[in-house]
Design a protein around this motif. Structure first.
Motif, short mmCIF file in Angstrom:
data_model
loop_
_atom_site.label_atom_id
_atom_site.label_comp_id
_atom_site.label_asym_id
_atom_site.label_seq_id
_atom_site.Cartn_x
_atom_site.Cartn_y
_atom_site.Cartn_z
N MET A 147 0.85 -1.20 0.00
CA MET A 147 0.00 0.00 0.00
C MET A 147 0.88 1.25 0.00
O MET A 147 1.81 1.34 0.81
N PRO A 148 0.64 2.21 -0.89
CA PRO A 148 1.48 3.41 -0.95
C PRO A 148 1.45 4.18 0.35
O PRO A 148 0.42 4.27 1.03
N SER A 149 2.60 4.71 0.73
CA SER A 149 2.68 5.48 1.96
C SER A 149 1.99 6.83 1.78
O SER A 149 1.72 7.27 0.65
N GLU A 150 1.71 7.50 2.88
CA GLU A 150 1.05 8.79 2.83
C GLU A 150 1.91 9.81 2.08
O GLU A 150 1.40 10.66 1.34
N LYS A 151 3.22 9.68 2.25
CA LYS A 151 4.14 10.61 1.57
C LYS A 151 4.07 10.44 0.06
O LYS A 151 4.07 11.42 -0.69
N VAL A 152 4.00 9.18 -0.39
CA VAL A 152 3.91 8.89 -1.83
C VAL A 152 2.59 9.42 -2.39
O VAL A 152 2.55 10.01 -3.48
N LEU A 153 1.52 9.22 -1.65
CA LEU A 153 0.20 9.69 -2.10
C LEU A 153 0.17 11.21 -2.21
O LEU A 153 -0.40 11.76 -3.16
N GLU A 154 0.78 11.89 -1.25
CA GLU A 154 0.82 13.35 -1.29
C GLU A 154 1.64 13.83 -2.48
O GLU A 154 1.29 14.82 -3.13
#
Length: 205
Positions: free
Chosen positions: A1-8
């Protein structure tokens, strides 16, 4: 699952693409497969000098950037490798430069494009690619400015047919010959108007 940093990061990339699309008057999508480093460097240089922004973009990010915009129709070409070229003030530059490069390559191809928020098909994009540069077109317009409309249209068509080159002197001559009578006709009334008051003001002896 993509990390929050990657999603941002992805959200910011999509937002940047949307901002870029909003400010563009024209854009072109290309499949850049098979391009060499040397050719890519030269292509980017030519685009940059013409004021065109050119970037390789992920299809998923472009899909998100197109969502809810007039560019959603371009989703169908988001396959394989994709690069986006946009211009803020030149409708022809990106298509002309990329089209010329695509004509010399077996793997580098135009995929689609848009003008003023309107998606154009590949046929229209290829026609746009054959138009001359702004400088050549402006020079042609100025040289044929005084010609009758039919002659003016023929000069412009000659430029398009020659892939952006100015027409030869012998091709431009008919337009010039047609322009001369038109100029004389336009000048005659002005001369008559100028002469009439002068005749009235001269006292009779």
């Amino acid at each position: 699952m993509p990390s929050e940093k990657v999603l941002e990061l992805k959200k910011q990339q999509v937002a940047d693409l949307k901002t870029r699309l909003d400010g563009a008057c024209a854009g072109v999508l290309v499949d850049y497969r098979g391009i060499s480093v040397a050719d890519d460097t030269q292509l980017r240089k030519e685009l940059r000098e013409a004021g065109v922004t050119y970037t390789v973009s992920k299809n998923t990010l472009l899909h998100l950037a197109f969502a809810g915009t007039p560019y959603e129709a371009l989703d169908g070409v988001l396959e394989g490798t994709t690069a986006l070229a946009t211009s803020t003030d030149d409708y022809v530059a990106a298509a002309r430069i990329l089209g010329k490069f695509a004509d010399k390559s077996d793997s580098f191809n135009l995929k689609g494009g848009f003008i003023d928020d309107e998606v154009i098909d590949l046929a229209k994009l290829q026609s746009l690619a054959k138009l001359p540069s702004r400088e050549v077109l402006l020079a042609t317009v100025l040289s044929a400015f005084n010609a009758p409309m039919a002659a003016f249209a023929r000069v412009i068509q000659a430029v398009v047919d020659k892939g952006g080159e100015a027409p030869a002197a012998e091709e431009a001559a008919p337009a010039a010959e047609e322009a001369a009578p038109a100029a004389e006709e336009a000048a005659a009334p002005a001369a008559e108007e100028a002469a009439a008051p002068a005749a009235e003001e001269t006292p009779a002896e």
